[in-house]
Enzyme design. Structure first.
Site, mmCIF file in Angstrom:
data_model
loop_
_atom_site.group_PDB
_atom_site.id
_atom_site.type_symbol
_atom_site.label_atom_id
_atom_site.label_comp_id
_atom_site.label_asym_id
_atom_site.label_seq_id
_atom_site.Cartn_x
_atom_site.Cartn_y
_atom_site.Cartn_z
ATOM 1 N N LYS A 139 0.843 -1.212 0.000
ATOM 2 C CA LYS A 139 0.000 0.000 0.000
ATOM 3 C C LYS A 139 0.879 1.263 0.000
ATOM 4 O O LYS A 139 0.664 2.165 -0.794
ATOM 5 C CB LYS A 139 -0.942 0.014 1.223
ATOM 6 C CG LYS A 139 -1.874 -1.193 1.294
ATOM 7 C CD LYS A 139 -2.821 -1.103 2.481
ATOM 8 C CE LYS A 139 -2.138 -1.209 3.843
ATOM 9 N NZ LYS A 139 -1.608 -2.556 4.163
ATOM 10 N N ARG A 180 -9.630 0.501 8.304
ATOM 11 C CA ARG A 180 -9.197 -0.860 8.639
ATOM 12 C C ARG A 180 -10.253 -1.618 9.422
ATOM 13 O O ARG A 180 -10.043 -2.779 9.778
ATOM 14 C CB ARG A 180 -7.909 -0.795 9.448
ATOM 15 C CG ARG A 180 -6.645 -1.053 8.633
ATOM 16 C CD ARG A 180 -5.477 -0.925 9.566
ATOM 17 N NE ARG A 180 -4.279 -1.585 9.154
ATOM 18 C CZ ARG A 180 -3.267 -1.004 8.539
ATOM 19 N NH1 ARG A 180 -3.354 0.246 8.158
ATOM 20 N NH2 ARG A 180 -2.171 -1.679 8.282
ATOM 21 N N ARG A 189 11.380 -0.802 12.386
ATOM 22 C CA ARG A 189 10.019 -0.796 12.925
ATOM 23 C C ARG A 189 9.839 -1.906 13.936
ATOM 24 O O ARG A 189 10.213 -3.053 13.700
ATOM 25 C CB ARG A 189 9.001 -0.954 11.782
ATOM 26 C CG ARG A 189 8.643 0.374 11.155
ATOM 27 C CD ARG A 189 7.738 0.239 9.965
ATOM 28 N NE ARG A 189 6.504 -0.482 10.229
ATOM 29 C CZ ARG A 189 5.466 -0.467 9.413
ATOM 30 N NH1 ARG A 189 5.516 0.233 8.289
ATOM 31 N NH2 ARG A 189 4.384 -1.154 9.697
ATOM 32 N N ARG A 211 -0.546 -9.171 13.354
ATOM 33 C CA ARG A 211 -1.105 -8.163 12.439
ATOM 34 C C ARG A 211 -1.952 -8.829 11.360
ATOM 35 O O ARG A 211 -3.007 -8.319 10.981
ATOM 36 C CB ARG A 211 0.030 -7.350 11.801
ATOM 37 C CG ARG A 211 0.656 -6.382 12.784
ATOM 38 C CD ARG A 211 1.995 -5.886 12.314
ATOM 39 N NE ARG A 211 1.921 -5.124 11.097
ATOM 40 C CZ ARG A 211 2.974 -4.823 10.344
ATOM 41 N NH1 ARG A 211 4.179 -5.254 10.692
ATOM 42 N NH2 ARG A 211 2.839 -4.112 9.267
ATOM 43 N N ARG A 241 11.755 -6.248 5.247
ATOM 44 C CA ARG A 241 11.694 -4.825 5.578
ATOM 45 C C ARG A 241 12.219 -4.592 6.999
ATOM 46 O O ARG A 241 12.875 -3.596 7.271
ATOM 47 C CB ARG A 241 10.248 -4.320 5.459
ATOM 48 C CG ARG A 241 10.136 -2.822 5.665
ATOM 49 C CD ARG A 241 8.729 -2.303 5.418
ATOM 50 N NE ARG A 241 7.802 -2.738 6.437
ATOM 51 C CZ ARG A 241 6.494 -2.476 6.423
ATOM 52 N NH1 ARG A 241 5.963 -1.803 5.428
ATOM 53 N NH2 ARG A 241 5.721 -2.903 7.389
HETATM 54 P P1 B4P Z 1 4.642 -1.593 2.138
HETATM 55 O O1 B4P Z 1 4.253 -0.824 0.914
HETATM 56 O O2 B4P Z 1 5.471 -0.879 3.159
HETATM 57 O O3 B4P Z 1 3.380 -2.243 2.884
HETATM 58 P P2 B4P Z 1 2.081 -1.650 3.554
HETATM 59 O O4 B4P Z 1 0.971 -2.452 2.954
HETATM 60 O O5 B4P Z 1 1.999 -0.157 3.368
HETATM 61 O O6 B4P Z 1 2.393 -1.933 5.113
HETATM 62 P P3 B4P Z 1 1.685 -2.040 6.522
HETATM 63 O O7 B4P Z 1 0.276 -2.537 6.394
HETATM 64 O O8 B4P Z 1 2.658 -2.865 7.269
HETATM 65 O O9 B4P Z 1 1.733 -0.666 7.260
HETATM 66 P P4 B4P Z 1 0.838 0.423 7.990
HETATM 67 O O10 B4P Z 1 1.838 1.481 8.142
HETATM 68 O O11 B4P Z 1 -0.392 0.752 7.214
HETATM 69 O O12 B4P Z 1 5.394 -2.883 1.612
HETATM 70 C C1 B4P Z 1 5.986 -3.803 2.499
HETATM 71 C C2 B4P Z 1 7.346 -4.261 1.959
HETATM 72 O O13 B4P Z 1 7.188 -4.974 0.728
HETATM 73 C C3 B4P Z 1 8.307 -3.111 1.658
HETATM 74 O O14 B4P Z 1 9.573 -3.446 2.122
HETATM 75 C C4 B4P Z 1 8.288 -2.994 0.131
HETATM 76 O O15 B4P Z 1 9.512 -2.537 -0.390
HETATM 77 C C5 B4P Z 1 7.995 -4.417 -0.296
HETATM 78 N N1 B4P Z 1 7.211 -4.492 -1.530
HETATM 79 C C6 B4P Z 1 6.116 -3.737 -1.841
HETATM 80 N N2 B4P Z 1 5.638 -4.075 -3.073
HETATM 81 C C7 B4P Z 1 6.447 -5.112 -3.514
HETATM 82 C C8 B4P Z 1 6.458 -5.896 -4.725
HETATM 83 N N3 B4P Z 1 5.569 -5.725 -5.710
HETATM 84 N N4 B4P Z 1 7.399 -6.864 -4.825
HETATM 85 C C9 B4P Z 1 8.306 -7.058 -3.851
HETATM 86 N N5 B4P Z 1 8.362 -6.330 -2.700
HETATM 87 C C10 B4P Z 1 7.443 -5.371 -2.544
HETATM 88 O O16 B4P Z 1 0.351 -0.121 9.443
HETATM 89 C C11 B4P Z 1 1.171 -0.288 10.576
HETATM 90 C C12 B4P Z 1 0.376 -0.391 11.904
HETATM 91 O O17 B4P Z 1 -0.244 0.904 12.222
HETATM 92 C C13 B4P Z 1 -0.808 -1.361 11.980
HETATM 93 O O18 B4P Z 1 -0.407 -2.676 12.298
HETATM 94 C C14 B4P Z 1 -1.693 -0.723 13.115
HETATM 95 O O19 B4P Z 1 -1.221 -1.046 14.415
HETATM 96 C C15 B4P Z 1 -1.511 0.760 12.901
HETATM 97 N N6 B4P Z 1 -2.589 1.338 12.046
HETATM 98 C C16 B4P Z 1 -2.386 1.923 10.819
HETATM 99 N N7 B4P Z 1 -3.554 2.342 10.306
HETATM 100 C C17 B4P Z 1 -4.523 2.016 11.203
HETATM 101 C C18 B4P Z 1 -5.949 2.171 11.223
HETATM 102 N N8 B4P Z 1 -6.610 2.734 10.201
HETATM 103 N N9 B4P Z 1 -6.640 1.721 12.304
HETATM 104 C C19 B4P Z 1 -5.998 1.154 13.341
HETATM 105 N N10 B4P Z 1 -4.666 0.970 13.383
HETATM 106 C C20 B4P Z 1 -3.910 1.391 12.327
#
Ligand code: B4P
Length: 193
Positions: free
Chosen positions: A14, A89, A134, A145, A128
């Site tokens: 994302k 979420r 993190r 998670r 990551r």
């Molecule tokens: P990212 O792009 O970093 O993944 P994400 O989906 O954004 O991450 P996440 O769900 O963990 O984070 P969030 O901050 O929202 O990609 C992950 C990795 O994969 C990276 O290293 C990237 O380089 C690699 N990658 C990406 N695409 C790729 C591809 N095509 N091929 C290969 N590698 C690839 O959430 C963190 C925490 O915050 C939650 O657990 C919760 O506690 C809290 N939180 C956030 N929003 C909330 C909400 N709305 N309500 C309640 N709690 C919330």
């Protein structure tokens, strides 16, 4: 105004894809994960509260997150549109967002859901974790998670599917190929800026 939700499990890409979308379509990026991590790093009361949940792989309470979103939208009255990354979420967050946008005379137009197999998610997040620093990128917390996602977040996809707004996209291609597929969906509503 065009409003997009980028949806998917932890590590589905994302944050990665949001960066590309923001650059191409000039949308305002709202990432609840980034906002919460910023509060945590500044040791604000909200951050201290949120950290307790994030470190355990749990979702932060809805009222905390919803309040944060409302003020972020108000900061950008001239926006071409918003991309919501990692929000909503829970079904309660989705309902609150709908009400908030209706009050501002707009709505969610499209929800793009990144679909990635569980083993690939684990691999990406552990990888990551070696560089991100993190506290939630280790095997035990990632497992929690993913469980939170299955029980509380997956119903959000059902909610938007019911409203005819959900498109599922294969998220385990390369970053570039995934972006091309996402763009095809967005182009139906908004052309690159
Ligand atoms: P990212 O792009 O970093 O993944 P994400 O989906 O954004 O991450 P996440 O769900 O963990 O984070 P969030 O901050 O929202 O990609 C992950 C990795 O994969 C990276 O290293 C990237 O380089 C690699 N990658 C990406 N695409 C790729 C591809 N095509 N091929 C290969 N590698 C690839 O959430 C963190 C925490 O915050 C939650 O657990 C919760 O506690 C809290 N939180 C956030 N929003 C909330 C909400 N709305 N309500 C309640 N709690 C919330």
């Amino acid at each position: 105004m065009f409003n997009l939700i980028l949806f998917g499990p932890p590590g589905s890409g994302k944050g990665t894809q949001s960066e590309n979308i923001v650059k191409t379509y000039q949308l305002e990026h709202i990432s609840t994960g980034d906002l919460l991590r910023d509060e945590v790093s500044r040791h604000t009361p909200l951050g201290v509260e949120a950290k307790k949940y994030m470190d355990q792989g749990l979702l932060v309470p809805d009222e905390v997150v919803i309040g944060m979103i409302s003020s972020k939208i108000d900061e950008r009255p001239e926006a071409r549109g918003f991309i919501f990354d990692g929000f909503p979420r829970t079904k309660a967050q989705a309902e609150a967002l709908d009400k908030l946008l209706e009050f501002k005379n707009t709505q969610i137009h499209l929800v793009l859901s990144l679909e990635v197999p569980a083993e690939e998610l684990m691999k990406r997040l552990i990888n990551r974790g070696t560089t991100s620093g993190r506290s939630d990128d280790n095997e035990e917390v990632i497992g929690k998670r993913v469980k939170e996602y299955q029980t509380k977040t997956e119903p959000v996809a059902t909610y938007y599917n019911h409203h005819g707004k959900l498109e599922r996209v294969k998220g385990d291609n390369t970053i570039e190929d995934t972006f091309k597929i996402l763009s095809k969906h967005i182009d139906k509503y908004l052309l690159p800026a």
